[in-house]
Design an enzyme around this catalytic site. Sequence first.
Site, mmCIF file in Angstrom:
data_model
loop_
_atom_site.group_PDB
_atom_site.id
_atom_site.type_symbol
_atom_site.label_atom_id
_atom_site.label_comp_id
_atom_site.label_asym_id
_atom_site.label_seq_id
_atom_site.Cartn_x
_atom_site.Cartn_y
_atom_site.Cartn_z
ATOM 1 N N ASP A 1 0.884 -1.173 0.000
ATOM 2 C CA ASP A 1 0.000 0.000 0.000
ATOM 3 C C ASP A 1 0.917 1.217 0.000
ATOM 4 O O ASP A 1 1.517 1.550 1.022
ATOM 5 C CB ASP A 1 -0.905 -0.001 1.236
ATOM 6 C CG ASP A 1 -1.678 1.294 1.358
ATOM 7 O OD1 ASP A 1 -2.491 1.587 0.468
ATOM 8 O OD2 ASP A 1 -1.443 2.031 2.336
ATOM 9 N N HIS B 1 -26.472 -1.592 -8.261
ATOM 10 C CA HIS B 1 -25.429 -1.112 -9.169
ATOM 11 C C HIS B 1 -26.069 -0.903 -10.546
ATOM 12 O O HIS B 1 -26.569 -1.856 -11.141
ATOM 13 C CB HIS B 1 -24.285 -2.117 -9.279
ATOM 14 C CG HIS B 1 -23.465 -2.213 -8.039
ATOM 15 N ND1 HIS B 1 -23.511 -3.304 -7.195
ATOM 16 C CD2 HIS B 1 -22.575 -1.344 -7.477
ATOM 17 C CE1 HIS B 1 -22.679 -3.116 -6.190
ATOM 18 N NE2 HIS B 1 -22.097 -1.934 -6.329
#
Length: 1022
Positions: A10, A569
């Site tokens: 990350d 969605h």
Amino acid sequence: MNTGLVFGLDLGIGSCGWAALRLSGEEEGAVLGMGTRTFDVPETAKTRTPTNQLRRQHRGMRRVLNRRRQRMNDVRDLFQRAGLLPEAHKHALAVPGSDPWTLRHQGLDRPLVGWELAVALGHIAKHRGFQSNSKRDRGRNTPDDTSKMLGAIEETRSRLARWRSVAEMAAHDPEFSSRKRNRDGDYSRSLLRRDLVDEVRVLFQAQRRLGNTLATPALEEDFIGTAFFQRPLQDSEDKVGPCPFEAGERRTARHAPSFELFRLLSRLAALRVREGKAERPLTPAEVGMAVADFGSSRSLSFKRLRTLLELPASAGFDGVPVAEETKRDVVARSGEATPGAYVWRTKVLGETGWASLWHTPSTLDRLSEIITFREDMDRIASGIAELDLPPLIHDTILDAVKDGQFASFKGAGHISAKACRAMAPHLVQGMVYSAAAAAAGYTHTDRAEGDLDDIANPIARKAVTEALKQVRALVEEYGRPEYIHVELAREVGKSAEERDQISRGIEKRNNAKEKLRERFREDTGREPHGDDMLRYELWLEQGTFCVYSNQPIPLTALISGDNAIQVDHILPWSRFGDDSFVNKTLCYAKANQDKKGRTPHEWLVRDLRDDARWETLRRAVEGAKGMKGVKKRNYLLKDAEAVEQKFRTRNLSDTRYASRVLLHLLKQAYGQRGRDTILARPGPLTDRLRRAWGVQALKKRLDDGTRLDDDRHHALDALIVAATSQSALQRLTRAFQDAEVRGDHRDFYGFPPPWPGFIEEAKNHYTRIVVSRAERHRARGEAHGATIRQVVEEEEGAVVYERRAVADLTLKDLERLKDPERNGAIVEALRAWIDAGKPVDAPPRSPKGDMLGKVRLRTKKNVDVPVRGGAADRGEIARLDVFRKLNRRDAWEYYLVPVYPHQIFGPEGDAGPPMRAILANKDEGVWPIMDPAAGYEFLWSLNPFSWVEIEKADGTFIDGYYRSVDRSVAAIAVSPHQSKLAMTRGIGVKSLTTFRKFAVDRLGRRFEVTREVRTWRGGACT
């Protein structure tokens, strides 16, 4: 390669979270390790200015000063050789009692002796006026300060026309009676360099006319060549990146006509005209009609396009409401479609010239590249000359450059002009970009892989470098991985202004959410919980209607919690991978069940053939004022099968340039031929999975749920990135597909973790993390403060004076004014002005009538760093050398010797390192000297972010990273490993029971440093 070994990264602008997993089956795995490495961001903490930009500015300023010094040296040498001066030392032109302005003026009417002519000419050489060779200092995009200066210069030039020279104007024009030079922010005395060159020539002509044999034509030319020489600006042609399609070609200028035409044609090819229920692409003839207007205006609105195509009122453009046609540009979301072509066609060439050059677009493109990527006017002129243009067109273009018509030409496109010209004929025939690229022999997904040096942003380059180093450390510890998953924070690669804009956007969004929360409380009478706020925001955005069914949604149904109202969605997640707000809608459960895993168009038009219902949905969407254009596109998308893979790839991977370079470099080192094992994961996806898997709670306080200031959370993010394997994505996709087929409510919550026990393992490893921070071994930053104050030797010793703006003075400050006896009149003038309230329209003046801007005040400062006869403040402490000595009770006492950058790099350090240790509340002159003969021994040096373990005399134990020292009390500050903001200050070191230093590696492991060899300027010292 270790099968099943996965690394996750990350990566942020100042941190790299990492995790190593062993995935041994579909739902089997283990966490091997996780941690966080932080590093310095190459920018300043307060203003977030990139450090390379500061270095460039300081280097540029030093270069300017050095060149000015060398220029004046050359001028004095010239005067000595010509017999004007007996010597050429630096003070040769400082003749007591002489006034350069007066000599410059008198030289027009009387012969000047050698030193007088030298003083007059030297004054001109030192203040040689404004001249810019940059095309950007002309036209509508001229910087504000430059624009003000140019305006002032033109006003001064109009006055100058009445006088023989600048000096004569300064002597006799009332405007210059009180002041002849500029002040801060005031450019009213600005002069153009060529006007000063003219004054030099007039002065030499007058001297020769008056019989001065020293004023020879040779001296005149030598002086002008020396005093007014200016180096050309640097071009950027060699810094433009390569074209991904054409080998050996560079990307073209953003305002090159072929590139602007390519953008326009690409947009026209994707555009659809709606006539009744039917939709169609533009015909080649219509595209030709639009292209014929190319360059006639800066922008091309949909309204103008409608006029060009002669569309009837009943027709419209798909996705563009008629009410928005006037303000929306066909090509640019913000800005203008064809500003470059407009300049060429309308402002510079005219229709005849445009028609003659448009037949050879490569010439116009090359002209645009020369003007865009070259800065110096002479270099631009030579480039234009190489193209062998007709004389009239050549002169017209060159005049336009000089007049600033091309001041807006900057930046590069993403492909070459040659590639644009190759694809243009196919785009005119109606092919979309991918088809046109294929027809021209290109693969539209091709991208130049790039290298580390290709990343222009120093912050992104630093982050990518740190990621590569971190992976090497992980490979040494765990072995070569089978997969590496990477997530880059969206700030990586952004400028400080862009990151500030992101921060402001987040703050604005948080404020809007809080207002929305308050409105929810007022409407419902209760606190929101769960996904209430998402549902409520969608409900308001949709006008309280279900877009699918066109039925109103009562507030009671919205908050009932019985699943009658669901979030869907718009574009199915299993196919498009988009879980953002712009792909969500609030709908009735029945509509959701009917829609299933289809887009609205597939459901209503392709399968149900219900054109009326589709038309109702389209009108509702296009009429929704608060809905973003991207969301409207999602509702109205028709060619889903053609674009869903592109959308899914974009939503489930990171395609930014810095990310591509990092992945390319990782593939070179750790990739496997024929397999895609180095993968980028987008932040929104891992954020949803982090919440679904229950890891998000570790980032927040238990009492109020606010986010912890804890850098260990980067390791948590890396853990989720590592666990987001292809198999996990496939399981998630199947889960969504099954729910979509059934028409069930579907989201990420409830999606099982990668393997049983995953959350417990994550928590256990999280508590054991020691955040690794890069120790600052190098002496960074300024060697001393930028402000150099005057130092005057007085009876009591050296006194430091500072300049203070009169607007900032107080009556108390007047007691510290320099030479109060000699400057008594000035003190009284300032006192009266301050007593009157500091009126702006009646500034204080000296006895001569000059306006007072700044005065010198006596200070109590010491001469910290001597610089060019003055004094500057010290820079930040570079390191802290720690010594110890046994006291009478045979207990160790510790001493701190601060080391500053100016000591390391300046002449003060030539004799060796500093040896005086801080003595609390005492002047540096009485600090003890760490003499080995007196029993002092060097232990080690503390740099910022050195790990220390401390035990005080009362038994208090402190460990963490050393941050700073307070030299007034000989006390250090230490921060805990997980946070840079929390800090324990005022730790006195002399009587510590234990004082230990540790090195921390990239994986957070600590190793004690018992002793070090003291070094100075790269060598060992005692």
